[in-house]
Design an enzyme around this catalytic site. Structure first.
Site, PDB file in Angstrom:
ATOM      1  N   THR A   4       0.835  -1.192   0.000  1.00  0.00           N
ATOM      2  CA  THR A   4       0.000   0.000   0.000  1.00  0.00           C
ATOM      3  C   THR A   4       0.874   1.247   0.000  1.00  0.00           C
ATOM      4  O   THR A   4       1.999   1.240   0.490  1.00  0.00           O
ATOM      5  CB  THR A   4      -0.949   0.027   1.219  1.00  0.00           C
ATOM      6  OG1 THR A   4      -1.781   1.185   1.135  1.00  0.00           O
ATOM      7  CG2 THR A   4      -0.174   0.060   2.525  1.00  0.00           C
ATOM      8  N   ARG A   5       0.343   2.339  -0.566  1.00  0.00           N
ATOM      9  CA  ARG A   5       0.982   3.649  -0.501  1.00  0.00           C
ATOM     10  C   ARG A   5       0.026   4.671   0.105  1.00  0.00           C
ATOM     11  O   ARG A   5       0.321   5.864   0.140  1.00  0.00           O
ATOM     12  CB  ARG A   5       1.410   4.121  -1.893  1.00  0.00           C
ATOM     13  CG  ARG A   5       0.315   4.150  -2.923  1.00  0.00           C
ATOM     14  CD  ARG A   5       0.775   4.784  -4.230  1.00  0.00           C
ATOM     15  NE  ARG A   5       0.014   5.978  -4.537  1.00  0.00           N
ATOM     16  CZ  ARG A   5      -1.102   5.988  -5.253  1.00  0.00           C
ATOM     17  NH1 ARG A   5      -1.587   4.861  -5.744  1.00  0.00           N
ATOM     18  NH2 ARG A   5      -1.728   7.120  -5.494  1.00  0.00           N
ATOM     19  N   HIS A  47      -7.712   1.644   5.537  1.00  0.00           N
ATOM     20  CA  HIS A  47      -9.024   1.830   6.140  1.00  0.00           C
ATOM     21  C   HIS A  47      -9.726   0.479   6.225  1.00  0.00           C
ATOM     22  O   HIS A  47      -9.121  -0.570   5.986  1.00  0.00           O
ATOM     23  CB  HIS A  47      -9.811   2.859   5.333  1.00  0.00           C
ATOM     24  CG  HIS A  47      -9.104   4.174   5.228  1.00  0.00           C
ATOM     25  ND1 HIS A  47      -8.974   5.045   6.289  1.00  0.00           N
ATOM     26  CD2 HIS A  47      -8.440   4.753   4.195  1.00  0.00           C
ATOM     27  CE1 HIS A  47      -8.284   6.102   5.921  1.00  0.00           C
ATOM     28  NE2 HIS A  47      -7.939   5.950   4.657  1.00  0.00           N
ATOM     29  N   HIS A  60      -9.411  -1.986   3.295  1.00  0.00           N
ATOM     30  CA  HIS A  60      -8.090  -2.599   3.177  1.00  0.00           C
ATOM     31  C   HIS A  60      -7.888  -3.685   4.225  1.00  0.00           C
ATOM     32  O   HIS A  60      -7.306  -4.739   3.960  1.00  0.00           O
ATOM     33  CB  HIS A  60      -6.996  -1.538   3.321  1.00  0.00           C
ATOM     34  CG  HIS A  60      -7.139  -0.381   2.392  1.00  0.00           C
ATOM     35  ND1 HIS A  60      -7.497   0.874   2.817  1.00  0.00           N
ATOM     36  CD2 HIS A  60      -6.986  -0.293   1.050  1.00  0.00           C
ATOM     37  CE1 HIS A  60      -7.540   1.698   1.787  1.00  0.00           C
ATOM     38  NE2 HIS A  60      -7.248   1.016   0.697  1.00  0.00           N
ATOM     39  N   ARG A 114      -7.148  -4.396  -7.311  1.00  0.00           N
ATOM     40  CA  ARG A 114      -7.653  -3.668  -8.469  1.00  0.00           C
ATOM     41  C   ARG A 114      -6.735  -2.496  -8.798  1.00  0.00           C
ATOM     42  O   ARG A 114      -6.338  -1.750  -7.919  1.00  0.00           O
ATOM     43  CB  ARG A 114      -9.071  -3.174  -8.167  1.00  0.00           C
ATOM     44  CG  ARG A 114      -9.750  -2.466  -9.325  1.00  0.00           C
ATOM     45  CD  ARG A 114     -11.129  -1.963  -8.913  1.00  0.00           C
ATOM     46  NE  ARG A 114     -11.822  -1.344 -10.026  1.00  0.00           N
ATOM     47  CZ  ARG A 114     -11.608  -0.096 -10.444  1.00  0.00           C
ATOM     48  NH1 ARG A 114     -10.711   0.659  -9.829  1.00  0.00           N
ATOM     49  NH2 ARG A 114     -12.290   0.390 -11.463  1.00  0.00           N
TER      50      ARG A 114
END
Length: 576
Positions: free
Chosen positions: A201-202, A206, A209, A295
Site C-alpha cells: 500500500t501507498r 481503512h 483494506h 484492483r
C-alpha cells in the site's frame, strides 16, 4: 562473483544478493573514496541504492548497464534472460559523465555526506526516454507522473555498473519498523512463518483494506506482512509520517500473533502491471511466499484523455502470466465495497442486486481531508481519522501559496502586492511575498536568464513557498514562470503541505509592451536581449489555473478582490 555481493539462500525467498561488503573492505573503500569522483545521490537514487545494497532488488548487482536497460524496457528481462520489469538507473549530468573514463570508480554519496557505495562504471549511455516511457509505462503521456519525471527531472546520461556497498542510507524515523530482506527472512524463520502473504500500500489503510488483507490471509492460510511504501510515491499522496501513524493504529485490528508491519523504502514508478511484477519480486526477496494484487495495482490514475492508464485487472493478468517464474503465489483480489444493507464489506462481484453500495476512493479521501468534510464510521476507524485530521486541519488553518504567473509587465506584482496587503489586514496568518525580482536579488543573484537558470529560479521560489505553506503561512509568488512543466513541479512541491492557487495574469502581449517601463521589450525586439519571454522565447499559458485575470480590463484592486473571493470560496479565509 564480485567481492561486494553475497549470495545467500535462507529458508524463505530463494537466493538473496546483498551488495554490502565486510567491515575491513568497507574501511578500505572509505579511504579510496577520498580520491574518487563523487556523485550526490538524488532522493530517488537513495531509495534505489538501499534496495540494491540490502538485496531487495536481487538479483541486480548494481545500476543497469545499457544492454540490461534495453532488454528490460523491451522485454521485461535482463540481458541474460532473467525476469526484471523496471529499469533501475543512475542518471547523471552530462558534465559529470563527461569527466569519467571507461572503468572509472565513483563514490556515491548520501545527501548527508556519507559514501554509501563505490561504483565501477562499465557503461555510460544516453537513453531515449520517450521510448522508455512508451515501452515501460505504455505511453509518452506526461499525465503519468513517472513519464513527467523522465521528461523533465531526469539527468540525460545513465551510468551502469556493479556496486560495492559500504553502508545503508541512515533512517531517523520509525527505526523499529524498518527491516532489511535478511532481517525479515530471519524473523519469519524464527517465528515459524513458512507461508507469508504481503500487502502492498501507498495510502492510509481503512476498513476496506483491513477486510481485504484479512481475507487474503485466511484464504491463503498465511501469516500477513503489511508492507507499505515509505520511499517515494505519487505526488499528492499522504506523506509517510502520517501514514505510518495510521498503520500503527490499524495493525491493532489484526491478530497480533499472525501479523507484522514493516516499512519498504521503495521509490514507486506507478507502473501498473509491470510494477506489480516488480513488487512481487521485491516481496519474494523479503521472504514472502504470497503477494496480494488488487484492483488497478500501482495505477497512476487518468491519462490526458481522462481514461485510466491501465485496465483494473491488467496487473493481475501480468503477474499471473509470470507466476511460476516469479516463484511467489499471487492472491488476486477485486475491489472491496461497503454494502449498507449488509453492514459489511464484500467484493464488488458479490454485491446483491439492488443493494446500496458505499465507497470512497483515495482521490475522494484526499479531497474530504483537504475540505474538512466528514469521514463516515463505515469507512475508517476513529483513531485513524483522528491521525488524519491532525495532519489535515480545516482549510482556514492550513497554509497556502498564491502563485501569480504571466508576461513581464502583465501586472502580476501589482495585484500580488494588493492581495498581500488584504491578507495582512485580515491577519490570520503570516504572509511572505516572493516576487521574481526580489528572489533573483536575494536567492538567485548568480543565475542568468537561460532556460535552465530560469527554471532553477522558479524551483527555488517553489521550495521556499512549500516551506512557508507547510508551516501554516501564506506565500505570495509573482514570477513570470513561463514553462508549464516547472509550474507543475512547484504545484506538486507546495501541495504536499497545503493549498496551491495558480493565478494566470492573462494581460495581452501588446498591452505589456505598451507598459514597458524598463524598455525590455524594445531591446528584445531589437535583438539586444535574447530568450526574452513573449518575443523569442515562448510563454506556455496555464491550462488549469484556478483564477484568470486581465489587467487591461480591470484595475489591480478589482482583480485582487477576485483572488480574495476565490480564497474565501475555497475556505482558506473567512471574511466575516
Amino acid at each position: 562473483m564480485s567481492d561486494a555481493s553475497k549470495d545467500l539462500t535462507p529458508p524463505h525467498g530463494g537466493t538473496l544478493k546483498e551488495l554490502l561488503v565486510d567491515s575491513d573492505r568497507a574501511a578500505a573503500l572509505r579511504e579510496e573514496a577520498r580520491d574518487l569522483p563523487s556523485w550526490d545521490l538524488t532522493e530517488r537514487q537513495v531509495c534505489d541504492i538501499e534496495l540494491l545494497l540490502n538485496g531487495g532488488f536481487s538479483p541486480l548487482d548494481g545500476f543497469l548497464r545499457e544492454a540490461d536497460y534495453n532488454a528490460v524496457c523491451a522485454d521485461m528481462r535482463l540481458a541474460d534472460g532473467t525476469l526484471w520489469p523496471i529499469p533501475i538507473n543512475l542518471d547523471v549530468t552530462e558534465e559529470f559523465a563527461g569527466s569519467l573514463k571507461a572503468g572509472a570508480r565513483i563514490a556515491l554519496r548520501h545527501p548527508e555526506g556519507m559514501v554509501l557505495a563505490i561504483m565501477t562504471v562499465e557503461d555510460s549511455y544516453r537513453p531515449d526516454v520517450r521510448k522508455q516511457a512508451e515501452q515501460v509505462y505504455g505511453a509518452a503521456d506526461e499525465a503519468h507522473p513517472e513519464v513527467f519525471r523522465l521528461f523533465h527531472q531526469t539527468n540525460p546520461v545513465y551510468l551502469g555498473g556493479p556496486l560495492e556497498g559500504i553502508e545503508l542510507p541512515p533512517h531517523h524515523t520509525f527505526k523499529h519498523l524498518r527491516h532489511t530482506p535478511r532481517e525479515l527472512r530471519e524473523w519469519f524463520a524464527k517465528m515459524g512463518w513458512n507461508n507469508v502473504v504481503a500487502f502492498q500500500t501507498r495510502n492510509p489503510m481503512h476498513r476496506a483494506h483491513v477486510e481485504l488483507a484479512k481475507r487474503a490471509s485466511q484464504k491463503g492460510e498465511a501469516n500477513l506482512l503489511i508492507h507499505p511504501v515509505v520511499g517515494m510515491t505519487k505526488p499528492g499522496d499522504v506523506d509517510y509520517f502520517v501514514r505510518v501513524r495510521c498503520y500503527q493504529e490499524v495493525v491493532k485490528h489484526f491478530p497480533e500473533q499472525t501479523t507484522q508491519l514493516s516499512l519498504l523504502p521503495l521509490a514507486m514508478r506507478m507502473g501498473g502491471p509491470r510494477e506489480a511484477v516488480w513488487h512481487a519480486i521485491i516481496r519474494k526477496n523479503h521472504g514472502c511466499t504470497r503477494f496480494i494484487v488488487g484492483r488497478d495495482h500501482a495505477g497512476p490514475g487518468k491519462n490526458s484523455a481522462g481514461e485510466d492508464f491501465y485496465g483494473p485487472y491488467d496487473a493481475q493478468e501480468l503477474v499471473r502470466k509470470y507466476q511460476d517464474e516469479l516463484g511467489i503465489v499471487m492472491q488476486p483480489f477485486e475491489e472491496m465495497v461497503y454494502v449498507e444493507d449488509m453492514a459489511q464489506y464484500v467484493p464488488r462481484s458479490e454485491v446483491p442486486e439492488d443493494a446500496r453500495v458505499l465507497n470512497i476512493s483515495g482521490t475522494e479521501l484526499r479531497r474530504r481531508l483537504k475540505e474538512g468534510l466528514e469521514l463516515p464510521d463505515w469507512f475508517s476507524y476513529p483513531e485513524v481519522i483522528t491521525k488524519l485530521r491532525q495532519a489535515f486541519p480545516p482549510k482556514r488553518q492550513q497554509g497556502f501559496t498564491v502563485f501569480f504567473t504571466g508576461l513581464s509587465g502583465s501586472g502580476k506584482s501589482t495585484i500580488a502586492n494588493v492581495v498581500m496587503a488584504k491578507l495582512m489586514e485580515h491577519g490570520t496568518r503570516p504572509v511572505t511575498m516572493l516576487d521574481g525580482d526580489l528572489v533573483r536579488k536575494h536567492l538567485s543573484s548568480e543565475l542568468g536568464f537561460s532556460k535552465e537558470h530560469r527554471e532553477i529560479n522558479i524551483r527555488r521560489i517553489g521550495f521556499v513557498a512549500s516551506e512557508i505553506t507547510k508551516n501554516g503561512g501564506v506565500a505570495i509568488c509573482a514570477p513570470i514562470a513561463p514553462y508549464r512543466a516547472t509550474r507543475r513541479e512547484v504545484r506538486e512541491m507546495v501541495s504536499q503541505g497545503g493549498g496551491f492557487i495558480e493565478v494566470y495574469v492573462a494581460t495581452p502581449l501588446e498591452v505589456c509592451e505598451e507598459r514597458d517601463r524598463k524598455g525590455l521589450y524594445a531591446k528584445a525586439r531589437a535583438g539586444q536581449i535574447k530568450q526574452f519571454t513573449g518575443i523569442d522565447d515562448p510563454y506556455e499559458e496555464p491550462e488549469n489555473a484556478e483564477v484568470v485575470v486581465d489587467t487591461s480590463r480591470y484595475s489591480a484592486d478589482e482583480l485582487a478582490q477576485q483572488v480574495i473571493l476565490h480564497l474565501e470560496k475555497q475556505g482558506y479565509i473567512d471574511l466575516d
